[in-house]
Scaffold this motif. Structure first.
Motif, PDB file in Angstrom:
ATOM      1  N   GLY A   9       0.828  -1.202   0.000  1.00 10.89           N
ATOM      2  CA  GLY A   9       0.000   0.000   0.000  1.00 10.89           C
ATOM      3  C   GLY A   9       0.857   1.246   0.000  1.00 10.89           C
ATOM      4  N   GLY A  10       0.578   2.189  -0.910  1.00  8.78           N
ATOM      5  CA  GLY A  10       1.288   3.464  -0.935  1.00  8.78           C
ATOM      6  C   GLY A  10       2.784   3.300  -1.046  1.00  8.78           C
ATOM      7  N   VAL A  29      -3.409   2.052  -3.847  1.00  8.63           N
ATOM      8  CA  VAL A  29      -3.053   3.471  -3.793  1.00  8.63           C
ATOM      9  C   VAL A  29      -4.338   4.289  -3.740  1.00  8.63           C
ATOM     10  CG1 VAL A  29      -0.852   3.225  -4.993  1.00  8.63           C
ATOM     11  CG2 VAL A  29      -2.949   3.524  -6.319  1.00  8.63           C
ATOM     12  N   ARG A  30      -4.212   5.561  -3.398  1.00 10.81           N
ATOM     13  CA  ARG A  30      -5.405   6.413  -3.368  1.00 10.81           C
ATOM     14  C   ARG A  30      -5.964   6.632  -4.772  1.00 10.81           C
ATOM     15  NH1 ARG A  30      -2.062   9.366   0.021  1.00 10.81           N
ATOM     16  NH2 ARG A  30      -1.778  10.921  -1.631  1.00 10.81           N
ATOM     17  N   ASP A  56      -1.031   8.258  -7.782  1.00  8.63           N
ATOM     18  CA  ASP A  56      -0.205   7.966  -6.607  1.00  8.63           C
ATOM     19  C   ASP A  56       0.607   6.684  -6.755  1.00  8.63           C
ATOM     20  OD1 ASP A  56      -1.031  10.183  -4.912  1.00  8.63           O
ATOM     21  OD2 ASP A  56      -2.993   9.199  -4.860  1.00  8.63           O
ATOM     22  N   VAL A  57       0.562   6.061  -7.920  1.00 11.19           N
ATOM     23  CA  VAL A  57       1.345   4.839  -8.143  1.00 11.19           C
ATOM     24  C   VAL A  57       2.826   5.204  -8.205  1.00 11.19           C
ATOM     25  CG1 VAL A  57       1.833   2.925  -9.704  1.00 11.19           C
ATOM     26  CG2 VAL A  57      -0.530   3.676  -9.340  1.00 11.19           C
ATOM     27  N   LEU A 107       0.637  -7.945 -12.263  1.00 10.23           N
ATOM     28  CA  LEU A 107       0.473  -6.683 -11.533  1.00 10.23           C
ATOM     29  C   LEU A 107      -0.995  -6.288 -11.512  1.00 10.23           C
ATOM     30  CD1 LEU A 107       1.488  -3.971 -10.278  1.00 10.23           C
ATOM     31  CD2 LEU A 107       1.732  -3.132 -12.634  1.00 10.23           C
ATOM     32  N   LYS A 108      -1.520  -5.996 -10.313  1.00  7.87           N
ATOM     33  CA  LYS A 108      -2.881  -5.498 -10.165  1.00  7.87           C
ATOM     34  C   LYS A 108      -2.845  -4.267  -9.269  1.00  7.87           C
ATOM     35  CE  LYS A 108      -5.199  -9.961 -10.821  1.00  7.87           C
ATOM     36  NZ  LYS A 108      -5.935  -9.582 -12.039  1.00  7.87           N
ATOM     37  N   VAL A 109      -3.221  -3.125  -9.831  1.00 10.40           N
ATOM     38  CA  VAL A 109      -3.216  -1.862  -9.093  1.00 10.40           C
ATOM     39  C   VAL A 109      -4.652  -1.460  -8.805  1.00 10.40           C
ATOM     40  CG1 VAL A 109      -2.563   0.570  -9.130  1.00 10.40           C
ATOM     41  CG2 VAL A 109      -1.056  -1.137 -10.190  1.00 10.40           C
ATOM     42  N   TYR A 110      -4.931  -1.126  -7.537  1.00  9.03           N
ATOM     43  CA  TYR A 110      -6.281  -0.741  -7.117  1.00  9.03           C
ATOM     44  C   TYR A 110      -6.236   0.667  -6.529  1.00  9.03           C
ATOM     45  CZ  TYR A 110      -7.003  -5.771  -7.517  1.00  9.03           C
ATOM     46  OH  TYR A 110      -7.054  -7.064  -7.988  1.00  9.03           O
ATOM     47  N   ALA A 111      -6.997   1.571  -7.156  1.00 11.48           N
ATOM     48  CA  ALA A 111      -7.092   2.949  -6.670  1.00 11.48           C
ATOM     49  C   ALA A 111      -8.296   3.047  -5.734  1.00 11.48           C
ATOM     50  CB  ALA A 111      -7.233   3.915  -7.836  1.00 11.48           C
TER      51      ALA A 111
END
Length: 367
Positions: free
Chosen positions: A157-158, A186-187, A191-192, A210-214
């Protein structure tokens, strides 16, 4: 509250000089620093060779440490020392680069997020420039790449992505073929941290997902849930790595435990060490620093490292979180309580860590 009784100012000064410096060459540091700051001996100097913006509040600092620095393993931390308004400030950060970079060109990176009210992080963002020299400690920590290779899940996270970046770069370069998945929260997409590097890894490393969650870009925040874990194939066989804010870490641990992932397969690294709830009414007491011939009185939950520093002593320390054990020393008598676990020591002689040990009654320390 800490009060100090100095039995002899002269002996106290002499004790500090004789017993609280490991390297006599450090006495020449003021002169060496003026000639070439990379020659300083009391700490390992590292020159800032480049600075890059990652996000609106995160920068990557490229450091070139002196040759005597011993290197690191992917996922480890370092302490840095920076002089701010004439006061030496020490903080712990994760290395975000791969050890391969260090072996190739002699540089390492620290990726640091500006923190609201953060003295050191804000100063670094606002004032640290290329060419400056800061202090760098030896690396420590046991947040390591799986060996031998096995399926892995990273939940970050972050700015908790920083030690994960180090590991992922290392795994990709070593032809790590077991499946590796990163769930990164990330928010917003803005913010990545290291977005370009992460997406490049997906292009050249077939085993990586890779999985990015805002969390703040949808009507319902996308916090970590069972649904996210359902999308990780073969989860029960994965070794799990966690790094991020405490709320995310607690949630991840809970969800993984429910799925039968045992403690020995979950590895965590912290922004700051979690602390136990202590009964402050039973803490504090007289502290005798034997070699310095100094008596100090403390109240409340102040740890021995803070007590020693308030008494103008300079004991060795590292992470200040109970991780690296660089502040370990000998307690000759008395009882201390571990701030992390809440457990009391025995009353006799034993090795303790100054940064997490709180006196509980009279204590004698071999410093």
């Amino acid at each position: 509250m800490i009060s100090v009784l100095e039995k002899s100012p002269t002996l106290h000064w002499l004790g500090r000089q004789l017993f609280n410096r490991d390297d006599p060459a450090a006495f020449f540091d003021p002169l060496l620093e003026r000639i070439n700051p990379m020659w300083v001996q009391q700490y390992i100097p590292a020159r800032v060779s480049a600075i890059y913006n990652e996000t609106a509040d995160t920068k990557t600092f490229v450091l070139a440490p002196a040759k005597r620095w011993q290197g690191f393993e992917a996922g480890q931390h370092v302490n840095i020392g920076i002089d701010i308004d004439g006061i030496r400030r020490n903080r712990t950060f994760s290395l975000s680069s791969s050890p391969i970079q260090w072996r190739t060109d002699g540089t390492v990176t620290l990726t640091i997020k500006r923190l609201p009210g953060g003295l050191v992080t804000n100063w670094m963002h606002d004032h640290l420039e290329t060419g400056a020299v800061i202090g760098l400690g030896e690396a420590f920590g046991d947040f390591h790449v799986p060996e031998p290779q096995e399926p892995a899940l990273y939940i970050a996270g972050g700015s908790g992505i920083t030690p994960v970046l180090s590991q992922l770069e290392t795994m990709a370069a070593s032809d790590y073929r077991a499946p590796v998945t990163l769930l990164y929260f990330v928010r917003t997409q803005a913010d990545v941290i290291a977005a370009e590097k992460l997406h490049a890894l997906t292009g050249r490393w077939p085993a990586f997902t890779l999985k990015v969650y805002a969390t703040s870009e949808t009507e319902t925040p996308q916090f970590l849930s069972d649904q996210h874990l359902d999308e990780v194939p073969g989860l029960s066989a994965r070794r799990c790595y966690l790094c991020g804010p405490k709320g995310l870490m607690d949630l991840a641990n809970d969800l993984l435990y429910r799925r039968g992932i045992t403690d020995d397969r979950i590895h965590s690294t912290f922004f700051s060490a979690p602390a136990a709830n202590l009964d402050t009414d039973t803490l504090g007491g007289a502290v005798h620093f034997e070699r310095s011939n100094l008596d100090v009185s403390s109240e409340g939950d102040a740890v021995l490292l803070e007590i020693a520093e308030a008494a103008k002593l300079s004991p060795r320390y590292g992470c200040r979180m109970g991780i690296c054990h660089q502040c370990s020393c000998r307690k000759t008598s008395g009882t201390v309580v571990n701030r992390l676990t809440g457990k009391a020591s025995g009353p006799g002689e034993e090795t303790i860590q100054l940064c997490v040990s709180v006196p509980s009654g009279p204590v004698s320390i071999d410093i």
